[in-house]
Design a protein around this motif. Structure first.
Motif, short mmCIF file in Angstrom:
data_model
loop_
_atom_site.label_atom_id
_atom_site.label_comp_id
_atom_site.label_asym_id
_atom_site.label_seq_id
_atom_site.Cartn_x
_atom_site.Cartn_y
_atom_site.Cartn_z
N UNK A 77 -70.81 -21.64 19.17
CA UNK A 77 -70.73 -20.84 17.96
C UNK A 77 -69.29 -20.36 17.82
N UNK A 78 -68.69 -20.61 16.69
CA UNK A 78 -67.33 -20.16 16.47
C UNK A 78 -67.31 -18.96 15.53
N UNK A 79 -66.30 -18.14 15.68
CA UNK A 79 -66.15 -17.00 14.81
C UNK A 79 -67.11 -15.85 15.09
N UNK A 80 -67.79 -15.90 16.21
CA UNK A 80 -68.75 -14.84 16.55
C UNK A 80 -68.02 -13.58 16.97
N UNK A 81 -68.43 -12.45 16.43
CA UNK A 81 -67.90 -11.16 16.85
C UNK A 81 -69.03 -10.14 16.76
N UNK A 82 -69.05 -9.26 17.71
CA UNK A 82 -70.06 -8.21 17.78
C UNK A 82 -69.38 -6.90 17.42
N UNK A 83 -69.93 -6.18 16.46
CA UNK A 83 -69.33 -4.91 16.07
C UNK A 83 -69.20 -3.99 17.26
N UNK A 84 -70.34 -3.58 17.84
CA UNK A 84 -70.27 -2.76 19.04
C UNK A 84 -71.65 -2.64 19.68
N UNK A 85 -71.62 -2.30 20.96
CA UNK A 85 -72.82 -2.01 21.73
C UNK A 85 -72.62 -0.61 22.28
N UNK A 86 -73.64 0.23 22.16
CA UNK A 86 -73.58 1.58 22.70
C UNK A 86 -74.41 1.69 23.96
N UNK A 87 -73.82 2.22 25.01
CA UNK A 87 -74.52 2.43 26.28
C UNK A 87 -74.53 3.92 26.57
N UNK B 133 -60.77 -4.26 32.08
CA UNK B 133 -60.16 -3.72 30.87
C UNK B 133 -60.16 -2.20 30.97
N UNK B 134 -59.06 -1.59 30.60
CA UNK B 134 -58.99 -0.13 30.63
C UNK B 134 -59.81 0.46 29.49
N UNK B 135 -60.42 1.59 29.76
CA UNK B 135 -61.15 2.33 28.73
C UNK B 135 -60.15 3.02 27.82
N UNK B 136 -60.55 3.21 26.58
CA UNK B 136 -59.75 3.99 25.66
C UNK B 136 -59.87 5.47 26.03
N UNK B 137 -59.26 6.34 25.26
CA UNK B 137 -59.32 7.77 25.56
C UNK B 137 -60.73 8.33 25.35
N UNK B 138 -61.02 9.40 26.05
CA UNK B 138 -62.29 10.10 25.85
C UNK B 138 -62.21 10.82 24.51
N UNK B 139 -63.22 10.59 23.69
CA UNK B 139 -63.29 11.21 22.37
C UNK B 139 -64.59 11.99 22.25
N UNK B 140 -64.64 12.91 21.32
CA UNK B 140 -65.87 13.64 21.04
C UNK B 140 -66.29 13.37 19.61
N UNK B 141 -67.59 13.17 19.42
CA UNK B 141 -68.16 13.05 18.09
C UNK B 141 -69.15 14.19 17.95
N UNK B 142 -68.68 15.28 17.37
CA UNK B 142 -69.50 16.49 17.25
C UNK B 142 -70.76 16.25 16.42
N UNK C 204 -64.34 0.39 24.96
CA UNK C 204 -63.69 -0.76 25.57
C UNK C 204 -63.54 -1.81 24.48
N UNK C 205 -62.30 -2.18 24.19
CA UNK C 205 -62.03 -3.20 23.17
C UNK C 205 -61.94 -4.55 23.86
N UNK D 157 -67.39 -2.08 23.22
CA UNK D 157 -68.44 -1.41 23.96
C UNK D 157 -68.14 0.08 23.93
N UNK D 158 -69.14 0.87 23.51
CA UNK D 158 -69.01 2.32 23.52
C UNK D 158 -69.91 2.88 24.62
#
Length: 79
Positions: A1-11, A29-38, A47-48, A54-55
């Protein structure tokens, strides 16, 4: 399958820092910064990857959708 991309997975996890460190080691892969979603009552890191994001989510407190999920699934899982 070409062009496949997954928006995101939440764990959902009970310990954000431990899960992020383990996933970083597994993926190389390094994690991005810790963020808060109030609005969702979570802390998160992302992780990009080439074709996906991956979130990793942990609750900010005892309320919210991730806290409720972890109450039913204490070890965490796909959310």
């Amino acid at each position: 399958m070409t062009g496949f991309a997954l928006s995101h997975v939440g764990i959902a996890v009970p310990d954000l820092e431990a899960a992020a460190a383990r996933l970083s080691a597994l993926l190389g892969v390094a994690a991005g910064p810790v963020m808060a979603n109030e609005a969702q009552r979570v802390r998160l890191v992302q992780f990009e990857l080439p074709n996906a994001r991956i979130e990793v989510l942990a609750p900010l407190g005892a309320e919210g959708p991730v806290a409720a999920f972890l109450a039913r699934n204490p070890k965490g899982g796909l959310h």
